[in-house]
Design an enzyme around this catalytic site. Structure first.
Site, PDB file in Angstrom:
ATOM      1  N   THR A  27       1.016  -1.212  -0.034  1.00  0.00           N
ATOM      2  CA  THR A  27      -0.034  -0.148   0.008  1.00  0.00           C
ATOM      3  C   THR A  27       0.985   1.329  -0.033  1.00  0.00           C
ATOM      4  O   THR A  27       1.881   1.154   0.159  1.00  0.00           O
ATOM      5  CB  THR A  27      -0.901   0.141   1.185  1.00  0.00           C
ATOM      6  N   ALA A  60       3.333  -1.261   4.736  1.00  0.00           N
ATOM      7  CA  ALA A  60       2.606  -0.166   5.498  1.00  0.00           C
ATOM      8  C   ALA A  60       3.775   1.089   5.524  1.00  0.00           C
ATOM      9  O   ALA A  60       4.669   0.892   6.163  1.00  0.00           O
ATOM     10  CB  ALA A  60       2.077  -0.509   6.893  1.00  0.00           C
ATOM     11  N   VAL A  86       7.487  -2.475   7.276  1.00  0.00           N
ATOM     12  CA  VAL A  86       7.548  -0.983   7.143  1.00  0.00           C
ATOM     13  C   VAL A  86       8.264  -0.596   6.181  1.00  0.00           C
ATOM     14  O   VAL A  86       9.331  -0.911   5.678  1.00  0.00           O
ATOM     15  CB  VAL A  86       8.425  -0.390   8.566  1.00  0.00           C
ATOM     16  N   LYS A  87       7.332   0.182   5.338  1.00  0.00           N
ATOM     17  CA  LYS A  87       7.651   0.797   4.025  1.00  0.00           C
ATOM     18  C   LYS A  87       8.567   2.413   4.418  1.00  0.00           C
ATOM     19  O   LYS A  87       7.846   3.027   4.757  1.00  0.00           O
ATOM     20  CB  LYS A  87       6.448   0.888   3.141  1.00  0.00           C
ATOM     21  N   VAL A  88       9.866   2.298   3.797  1.00  0.00           N
ATOM     22  CA  VAL A  88      10.567   3.452   4.071  1.00  0.00           C
ATOM     23  C   VAL A  88      10.998   4.049   2.734  1.00  0.00           C
ATOM     24  O   VAL A  88      11.394   3.454   2.073  1.00  0.00           O
ATOM     25  CB  VAL A  88      11.649   3.198   5.149  1.00  0.00           C
TER      26      VAL A  88
END
Ligand code: E4P
Length: 218
Positions: A27, A60, A86-88
Site C-alpha cells: 500500500t 505499510a 515497514v515501508k521506508v
C-alpha cells in the site's frame, strides 16, 4: 516469484487471495487516500483488516521523513501485526532507519527506488525488499525493466539477501518480463495478475471440449 497486489481495496485483495496465488500486499498513502481511508485510527484499522485477509507480508508506509520519526512510526506499525513490513522512502534518514530496523529484526520495504545506486544502498542497509518503480520510469521515457536487470546483476554479484520487489507495474507484460529477469516479487494491480489467465486458444478449446461433451452426454 511472489505475487503482491498493490492496492488498499479490500474487495480486490479478497479476490486475489481467493485465487490462491497471493503472497502479500503493498500500500502507499495515495492508495489509502484513493479508498477514502483517512485519519490515523482508520488507517491503522485498515492495515489490520488487510492483514486479516491475506496470509503474507503487508507493506505499510511511514509518513515521517526524519530518523526519529520514521523509527517511532515504523515500530508502531510493526507492532500492529506480525505481517506488517515497514515501508521506508529512499532518503538519507530512511537508509539510516532501515539499518536500525534491520538490526532489530523488523522487516522493511525500501520504496521510491529509481536507480541501481539507490538499490545498492538499500541492500547495504539490510532492507528486506527494495521497490524499483518500473512504470514511473517508463512514464518518463526511461527503461524500467533494464533497472530490474541491473539490480538483479548487482545483488547476485554480492549475494545480497534483499528481495527485488518490482513495483509500479502497469500491465501483464511487465509481470512476465520481471519474471524473465528474475525479480523476486512483483506488485501490481489485480488486472496485471488476471491478464496472465487470458489466452483465446484456452477459451475456444474449452468451449469445444464442453460442446463435444454435451453432444455425447445428453
Ligand atoms: C509500490 O509499492 C507502490 O505502491 C506502487 O507500486 C506505485 O505504483 P504507481 O506508480 O502505479 O503509483
Amino acid at each position: 516469484m511472489k505475487f503482491f497486489i498493490d492496492t488498499a481495496n479490500l474487495q480486490q485483495i479478497k479476490e486475489a487471495q481467493d485465487m490462491g496465488i497471493l503472497d502479500g500486499v503493498t500500500t502507499n498513502p495515495s492508495l489509502m487516500a484513493k479508498e477514502g481511508i483517512t485519519g490515523h485510527d482508520n488507517i491503522i484499522q485498515h492495515y489490520i483488516d488487510i492483514c486479516n485477509i491475506v496470509d503474507g507480508d503487508v507493506s505499510a508506509e511511514v509518513i515521517a521523513t526524519d530518523f526519529e520519526g520514521i523509527v517511532k512510526e515504523g515500530e508502531a506499525l510493526a507492532n500492529l501485526h506480525e505481517q506488517i513490513v515497514v515501508k521506508v522512502p529512499m532518503i538519507r534518514e530512511g537508509v539510516k532507519a532501515i539499518k536500525y530496523f534491520s538490526d532489530k529484526g523488523i522487516k522493511t520495504n525500501c520504496t521510491l527506488v529509481f536507480s541501481v545506486g539507490q538499490a545498492l544502498l538499500a541492500a547495504k542497509a539490510g532492507a528486506t525488499y527494495v521497490s524499483p518503480f518500473i512504470g514511473r520510469l517508463d512514464d518518463i521515457s526511461s527503461d524500467g525493466l533494464s533497472l530490474i536487470t541491473d539490480i538483479r546483476q548487482v545483488y547476485d554479484n554480492y549475494d545480497f539477501d534483499t528481495q527485488i520487489l518490482a513495483a509500479s507495474i502497469r500491465h501483464t507484460m511487465h509481470v512476465i518480463d520481471c519474471a524473465r529477469i528474475g525479480a523476486d516479487v512483483m506488485t501490481g494491480p489485480l488486472s496485471s495478475i488476471e491478464g496472465l489467465l487470458k489466452h483465446p486458444l484456452t477459451d475456444s478449446g474449452l468451449e469445444k471440449f464442453l460442446a463435444d461433451y454435451r453432444k455425447t452426454n445428453s
